[in-house]
Design a protein around this motif. Structure first.
Motif, PDB file in Angstrom:
ATOM      1  N   GLY A  96       0.812  -1.214   0.000  1.00  0.00           N
ATOM      2  CA  GLY A  96       0.000   0.000   0.000  1.00  0.00           C
ATOM      3  C   GLY A  96       0.844   1.261   0.000  1.00  0.00           C
ATOM      4  O   GLY A  96       0.504   2.253  -0.645  1.00  0.00           O
ATOM      5  N   GLU A  97       1.966   1.230   0.727  1.00  0.00           N
ATOM      6  CA  GLU A  97       2.862   2.391   0.745  1.00  0.00           C
ATOM      7  C   GLU A  97       3.524   2.593  -0.615  1.00  0.00           C
ATOM      8  O   GLU A  97       3.728   3.727  -1.051  1.00  0.00           O
ATOM      9  N   ILE A  98       3.846   1.509  -1.297  1.00  0.00           N
ATOM     10  CA  ILE A  98       4.424   1.607  -2.641  1.00  0.00           C
ATOM     11  C   ILE A  98       3.417   2.273  -3.580  1.00  0.00           C
ATOM     12  O   ILE A  98       3.758   3.200  -4.324  1.00  0.00           O
ATOM     13  N   GLU A  99       2.179   1.810  -3.535  1.00  0.00           N
ATOM     14  CA  GLU A  99       1.134   2.374  -4.389  1.00  0.00           C
ATOM     15  C   GLU A  99       0.870   3.834  -4.038  1.00  0.00           C
ATOM     16  O   GLU A  99       0.673   4.670  -4.920  1.00  0.00           O
ATOM     17  N   ARG A 100       0.873   4.152  -2.746  1.00  0.00           N
ATOM     18  CA  ARG A 100       0.638   5.530  -2.299  1.00  0.00           C
ATOM     19  C   ARG A 100       1.749   6.452  -2.798  1.00  0.00           C
ATOM     20  O   ARG A 100       1.491   7.574  -3.214  1.00  0.00           O
ATOM     21  N   ALA A 101       2.984   5.980  -2.767  1.00  0.00           N
ATOM     22  CA  ALA A 101       4.116   6.791  -3.240  1.00  0.00           C
ATOM     23  C   ALA A 101       3.954   7.146  -4.712  1.00  0.00           C
ATOM     24  O   ALA A 101       4.194   8.289  -5.119  1.00  0.00           O
ATOM     25  N   THR A 102       3.525   6.188  -5.508  1.00  0.00           N
ATOM     26  CA  THR A 102       3.303   6.446  -6.932  1.00  0.00           C
ATOM     27  C   THR A 102       2.206   7.486  -7.127  1.00  0.00           C
ATOM     28  O   THR A 102       2.365   8.428  -7.907  1.00  0.00           O
ATOM     29  N   ALA A 103       1.106   7.335  -6.417  1.00  0.00           N
ATOM     30  CA  ALA A 103      -0.013   8.270  -6.553  1.00  0.00           C
ATOM     31  C   ALA A 103       0.384   9.682  -6.127  1.00  0.00           C
ATOM     32  O   ALA A 103       0.040  10.655  -6.797  1.00  0.00           O
TER      33      ALA A 103
END
Length: 96
Positions: free
Chosen positions: A63-70
């Motif tokens: 989730g943190e990986i996805e949040r960083a991209t967003a």
């Protein structure tokens, strides 16, 4: 002796302007990641390669990986994001 301020026939050198722009976009993304909720970006590095932002480092959850991209994509001046962040940190809800 009189020193004249350097001029470039009214134009700023392109290389310096490009480097300054890259640095400002990198800084803007890093700042956005630092203040964004839902991610501990203390181990995330932001660089710009060609015309895309590259994120590297480690976080604790997918989730943190996805949040960083967003978060990176939402920054003005960012056209593309390549996320190379790996799982390896502790999840944010386990940090003290």
């Amino acid at each position: 002796m009189v020193f004249k301020e350097p001029t470039f026939h009214g134009l700023e050198p392109e290389m310096e302007a490009e480097i300054a722009n890259r640095a400002s976009v990198e800084a803007a993304v890093a700042n956005a990641l630092a203040i964004a909720g839902g991610i501990d970006a203390s181990d995330v590095e932001v660089t710009m390669e060609n015309d895309q932002i590259v994120l590297t480092g480690a976080v604790g959850t997918v989730g943190e990986i996805e949040r960083a991209t967003a978060v990176a994509k939402a920054v003005e001046g960012v056209h593309a994001v390549q996320n190379r962040i790996l799982l390896g940190g502790r999840p944010i809800n386990e940090r003290h």
